[in-house]
Design a protein around this motif. Structure first.
Motif, PDB file in Angstrom:
ATOM      1  N   LEU A 104      46.803  30.458  36.769  1.00 37.14           N
ATOM      2  CA  LEU A 104      45.378  30.809  36.749  1.00 37.14           C
ATOM      3  C   LEU A 104      44.965  31.398  38.090  1.00 37.14           C
ATOM      4  N   ALA A 105      45.490  30.821  39.183  1.00 38.66           N
ATOM      5  CA  ALA A 105      45.113  31.288  40.525  1.00 38.66           C
ATOM      6  C   ALA A 105      45.535  32.739  40.731  1.00 38.66           C
ATOM      7  N   GLU A 106      46.730  33.101  40.271  1.00 37.41           N
ATOM      8  CA  GLU A 106      47.188  34.497  40.433  1.00 37.41           C
ATOM      9  C   GLU A 106      46.290  35.459  39.658  1.00 37.41           C
ATOM     10  N   VAL A 107      46.026  35.095  38.409  1.00 36.35           N
ATOM     11  CA  VAL A 107      45.224  35.988  37.556  1.00 36.35           C
ATOM     12  C   VAL A 107      43.813  36.134  38.129  1.00 36.35           C
ATOM     13  N   ILE A 108      43.185  34.994  38.433  1.00 35.63           N
ATOM     14  CA  ILE A 108      41.772  35.031  38.840  1.00 35.63           C
ATOM     15  C   ILE A 108      41.620  35.646  40.231  1.00 35.63           C
ATOM     16  N   SER A 109      42.545  35.346  41.138  1.00 41.27           N
ATOM     17  CA  SER A 109      42.398  35.922  42.484  1.00 41.27           C
ATOM     18  C   SER A 109      42.593  37.435  42.434  1.00 41.27           C
ATOM     19  N   GLY A 110      43.510  37.915  41.593  1.00 44.21           N
ATOM     20  CA  GLY A 110      43.704  39.361  41.451  1.00 44.21           C
ATOM     21  C   GLY A 110      42.461  40.040  40.893  1.00 44.21           C
ATOM     22  N   ILE A 111      41.907  39.453  39.823  1.00 39.32           N
ATOM     23  CA  ILE A 111      40.705  40.050  39.215  1.00 39.32           C
ATOM     24  C   ILE A 111      39.551  40.029  40.215  1.00 39.32           C
ATOM     25  N   ARG A 112      39.382  38.884  40.888  1.00 40.20           N
ATOM     26  CA  ARG A 112      38.277  38.748  41.862  1.00 40.20           C
ATOM     27  C   ARG A 112      38.386  39.775  42.991  1.00 40.20           C
ATOM     28  N   ALA A 113      39.597  40.028  43.435  1.00 37.74           N
ATOM     29  CA  ALA A 113      39.776  41.024  44.509  1.00 37.74           C
ATOM     30  C   ALA A 113      39.324  42.399  44.011  1.00 37.74           C
ATOM     31  N   GLY A 114      39.674  42.720  42.769  1.00 33.24           N
ATOM     32  CA  GLY A 114      39.236  43.993  42.189  1.00 33.24           C
ATOM     33  C   GLY A 114      37.716  44.048  42.064  1.00 33.24           C
ATOM     34  N   LEU A 115      37.108  42.937  41.624  1.00 33.40           N
ATOM     35  CA  LEU A 115      35.646  42.896  41.466  1.00 33.40           C
ATOM     36  C   LEU A 115      34.949  43.088  42.812  1.00 33.40           C
ATOM     37  N   GLU A 116      35.515  42.507  43.866  1.00 28.82           N
ATOM     38  CA  GLU A 116      34.917  42.671  45.202  1.00 28.82           C
ATOM     39  C   GLU A 116      34.986  44.133  45.645  1.00 28.82           C
TER      40      GLU A 116
END
Ligand code: HPA
Ligand code: ZN
Length: 329
Positions: A104-116
């Protein structure tokens, strides 16, 4: 100036363009059953929701790292910016990725970085919504939800997606209660292929704040009355409905009837790389088909902003942008 809108019904996994799928397959050494662009493109002829989901899930094999998620999220936001999107509430399917060994951490941190990146480069604000598969047992959703809450992962809400027929919302009653108790927003796909009764269940048993799709509400006049009275948002995806054969042609799409009945509808793109276009293409299709005036387009945009999970000051700023758009010609 593009009409400023909030995109509230968009699956990150449904923004994977065929070229990106093949590029990531090469980069991550993944063998796909359709190794060329031509063979892959030949798969995009759908007869119903399931025929699409089979391809959609198979293509996810190419997503292997947090960086992949960051890259596809940024690519989506670049395209969304071009189509007038000012705020996005992005869906992703955690079960699809955990199944392949990602965390979950890999998926969410990747998406969050894109959103930022989307926020700093294009000023697009965001929320992130984890959608659970209705074709999988509710226990699987509950286990992931408990982890999301316990480990304080950065998600703003939960949704419910995948195969609808035979998987009524009632199955996910405890999951949604737990999400609400923990301060998460709740939405659910209902009434896309499934009956109006599933919309009633999503409202009464899951206590959702929006219905995704909801077009089959028209089969139940009492439900329509209720949706109008409660001004319950319905996130309608016209190109998706045509491509998945929920309606036969755009001419038969119920958008005009829904607007005239006073339902709180907004327009969204669902899985744009699979259904023939992003938010601007969805707007173009319904404007052309239903001869929507600029005033009616502004209503659709305002509905999307109102139905978002932004706070009141942020909504007020976007309403101001819609007014500026109306005055711009
Ligand atoms: N319906 C249900 N599940 C989905 C969809 C959809 O249109 N897109 C991605 N998952
Ligand atoms: Zn959807």
């Amino acid at each position: 100036m593009k009409l400023p809108v909030a995109e509230l019904h968009i699956h990150l996994e449904g923004t994977l363009e065929p070229e990106t799928i093949l590029h990531l397959a090469g980069q991550n050494n993944v063998d796909l059953p359709w190794p060329s662009l031509e063979e892959l493109r030949a798969q995009y002829d759908f007869s119903n929701l399931q025929s699409f989901l089979d391809l959609f899930y198979a293509n996810l094999a190419v997503l292997r790292t947090a960086a992949d998620f960051q890259q596809i999220t940024t690519a989506y936001l670049r395209r969304a910016h071009e189509s007038g999107v000012r705020h996005v509430e992005l869906f992703f399917d955690p079960q699809a990725h955990l199944e392949r060994g990602l965390t979950l951490a890999e998926v969410i941190s990747g998406i969050r970085a894109g959103l930022e990146t989307g926020l700093s480069r294009w000023g697009i604000t965001h929320k992130l919504i984890a959608c659970f598969w209705r074709h999988a047992p509710a226990e699987s959703a509950m286990e992931i939800l408990r982890t999301l809450v316990r480990e304080k992962h950065a998600v703003d809400g939960i949704g419910l997606d995948s195969s609808e027929l035979g998987y009524p919302p009632v199955l996910f009653r405890e999951v949604f209660a737990y999400a609400r108790e923990n301060g998460l927003h709740v939405v659910a796909h209902a009434g896309e292929e499934g009956p109006a009764e599933y919309i009633v269940q999503a409202l009464d048993l899951l206590q959702v704040e929006r219905i995704d799709h909801g077009i089959r509400c028209l089969e139940d006049p009492a439900l329509v009355q209720r949706l109008v009275a409660e001004q319950m948002p319905l996130t309608v995806c016209p190109l998706s409905n045509v491509r998945l054969r929920a309606v036969d042609t755009m001419a038969e799409h119920p958008l005009r009837r829904m607007l005239d009945l006073g339902l709180k509808v907004s327009i969204h793109s669902d899985d744009p790389s699979y259904f023939g276009g992003y938010l601007d293409a969805n707007f173009d299709a319904v404007i052309a088909q239903f001869d929507l005036s600029r005033g009616e387009q502004a209503v659709l945009a305002r509905n999307s902003i109102e139905a978002s999970f932004l706070d009141a000051p942020a909504k007020a700023l976007l309403f101001g942008e819609v007014n500026a758009w109306l005055e711009s010609r």
